[in-house]
Design a protein around this motif. Structure first.
Motif, PDB file in Angstrom:
ATOM      1  N   UNK A  33       3.210  -3.329 -10.470  1.00  0.00           N
ATOM      2  CA  UNK A  33       3.512  -4.383  -9.496  1.00  0.00           C
ATOM      3  C   UNK A  33       5.011  -4.690  -9.453  1.00  0.00           C
ATOM      4  N   UNK A  34       5.688  -4.587 -10.569  1.00  0.00           N
ATOM      5  CA  UNK A  34       7.122  -4.891 -10.626  1.00  0.00           C
ATOM      6  C   UNK A  34       7.886  -3.818  -9.843  1.00  0.00           C
ATOM      7  N   UNK A  35       8.662  -4.209  -8.818  1.00  0.00           N
ATOM      8  CA  UNK A  35       9.235  -3.239  -7.877  1.00  0.00           C
ATOM      9  C   UNK A  35      10.018  -2.069  -8.464  1.00  0.00           C
ATOM     10  N   UNK A  36      11.040  -2.251  -9.252  1.00  0.00           N
ATOM     11  CA  UNK A  36      11.796  -1.105  -9.760  1.00  0.00           C
ATOM     12  C   UNK A  36      11.024  -0.374 -10.850  1.00  0.00           C
ATOM     13  N   UNK A  37      10.314  -1.127 -11.648  1.00  0.00           N
ATOM     14  CA  UNK A  37       9.529  -0.549 -12.737  1.00  0.00           C
ATOM     15  C   UNK A  37       8.425   0.362 -12.196  1.00  0.00           C
ATOM     16  N   UNK A  38       7.766  -0.065 -11.115  1.00  0.00           N
ATOM     17  CA  UNK A  38       6.681   0.765 -10.591  1.00  0.00           C
ATOM     18  C   UNK A  38       7.199   2.084 -10.022  1.00  0.00           C
ATOM     19  N   UNK A  39       8.417   2.068  -9.487  1.00  0.00           N
ATOM     20  CA  UNK A  39       9.000   3.297  -8.974  1.00  0.00           C
ATOM     21  C   UNK A  39       9.235   4.292 -10.104  1.00  0.00           C
ATOM     22  N   UNK A  40       9.768   3.816 -11.232  1.00  0.00           N
ATOM     23  CA  UNK A  40      10.008   4.679 -12.391  1.00  0.00           C
ATOM     24  C   UNK A  40       8.684   5.199 -12.952  1.00  0.00           C
ATOM     25  N   UNK A  41       7.702   4.319 -13.078  1.00  0.00           N
ATOM     26  CA  UNK A  41       6.387   4.728 -13.589  1.00  0.00           C
ATOM     27  C   UNK A  41       5.767   5.778 -12.673  1.00  0.00           C
ATOM     28  N   UNK A  42       5.841   5.558 -11.370  1.00  0.00           N
ATOM     29  CA  UNK A  42       5.283   6.522 -10.415  1.00  0.00           C
ATOM     30  C   UNK A  42       5.979   7.877 -10.509  1.00  0.00           C
ATOM     31  N   UNK A  62       9.145   6.544  -1.253  1.00  0.00           N
ATOM     32  CA  UNK A  62       7.859   5.870  -1.137  1.00  0.00           C
ATOM     33  C   UNK A  62       7.284   5.447  -2.487  1.00  0.00           C
ATOM     34  N   UNK A  63       8.092   5.461  -3.523  1.00  0.00           N
ATOM     35  CA  UNK A  63       7.617   5.135  -4.865  1.00  0.00           C
ATOM     36  C   UNK A  63       7.124   3.721  -5.014  1.00  0.00           C
ATOM     37  N   UNK A  64       7.823   2.760  -4.422  1.00  0.00           N
ATOM     38  CA  UNK A  64       7.421   1.358  -4.531  1.00  0.00           C
ATOM     39  C   UNK A  64       6.088   1.131  -3.809  1.00  0.00           C
ATOM     40  N   UNK A  65       5.946   1.737  -2.636  1.00  0.00           N
ATOM     41  CA  UNK A  65       4.701   1.594  -1.882  1.00  0.00           C
ATOM     42  C   UNK A  65       3.547   2.229  -2.638  1.00  0.00           C
ATOM     43  N   UNK A  66       3.748   3.434  -3.162  1.00  0.00           N
ATOM     44  CA  UNK A  66       2.716   4.081  -3.963  1.00  0.00           C
ATOM     45  C   UNK A  66       2.385   3.238  -5.196  1.00  0.00           C
ATOM     46  N   UNK A  67       3.388   2.594  -5.772  1.00  0.00           N
ATOM     47  CA  UNK A  67       3.159   1.741  -6.936  1.00  0.00           C
ATOM     48  C   UNK A  67       2.245   0.576  -6.620  1.00  0.00           C
ATOM     49  N   UNK A  68       2.456  -0.064  -5.479  1.00  0.00           N
ATOM     50  CA  UNK A  68       1.592  -1.180  -5.103  1.00  0.00           C
ATOM     51  C   UNK A  68       0.185  -0.710  -4.764  1.00  0.00           C
ATOM     52  N   UNK A 117       3.289  14.887  -3.427  1.00  0.00           N
ATOM     53  CA  UNK A 117       3.242  13.488  -3.846  1.00  0.00           C
ATOM     54  C   UNK A 117       4.420  13.140  -4.738  1.00  0.00           C
ATOM     55  N   UNK A 118       4.788  14.033  -5.633  1.00  0.00           N
ATOM     56  CA  UNK A 118       5.933  13.773  -6.513  1.00  0.00           C
ATOM     57  C   UNK A 118       7.225  13.652  -5.713  1.00  0.00           C
TER      58      UNK A 118
END
Length: 78
Positions: A18-27, A54-60, A46-47
């Protein structure tokens, strides 16, 4: 890497996604490790999508998917 992520507590996984920058890194880490493991074109696409914009969107989306299905979306592509 995906199996280690899935072993984390469900609440922690959702918070990480859910955390915006963190979810991008996790994704990025999860999607590229999935590509290295599977070596298929869908995982590569996808990678690349997650890495370039699109990392933040995929994270959410994955946060909601994890809440409902207890795993990351689009990880069992055949």
């Amino acid at each position: 890497m995906l199996s280690k992520f899935n072993k984390l507590d469900k609440v922690l996984r959702i918070v990480l996604l859910v955390i915006p920058f963190c979810n991008w890194i996790v994704e990025i880490v999860l999607r590229w490790s999935l590509f290295v493991e599977k070596k298929d074109i869908a995982s590569l696409l996808l990678a690349i999508l997650v890495t370039f914009g699109f990392g933040v969107i995929f994270g959410w989306v994955d946060a909601i998917w994890t809440y409902m299905h207890n795993t990351i979306s689009l990880t069992d592509l055949k």
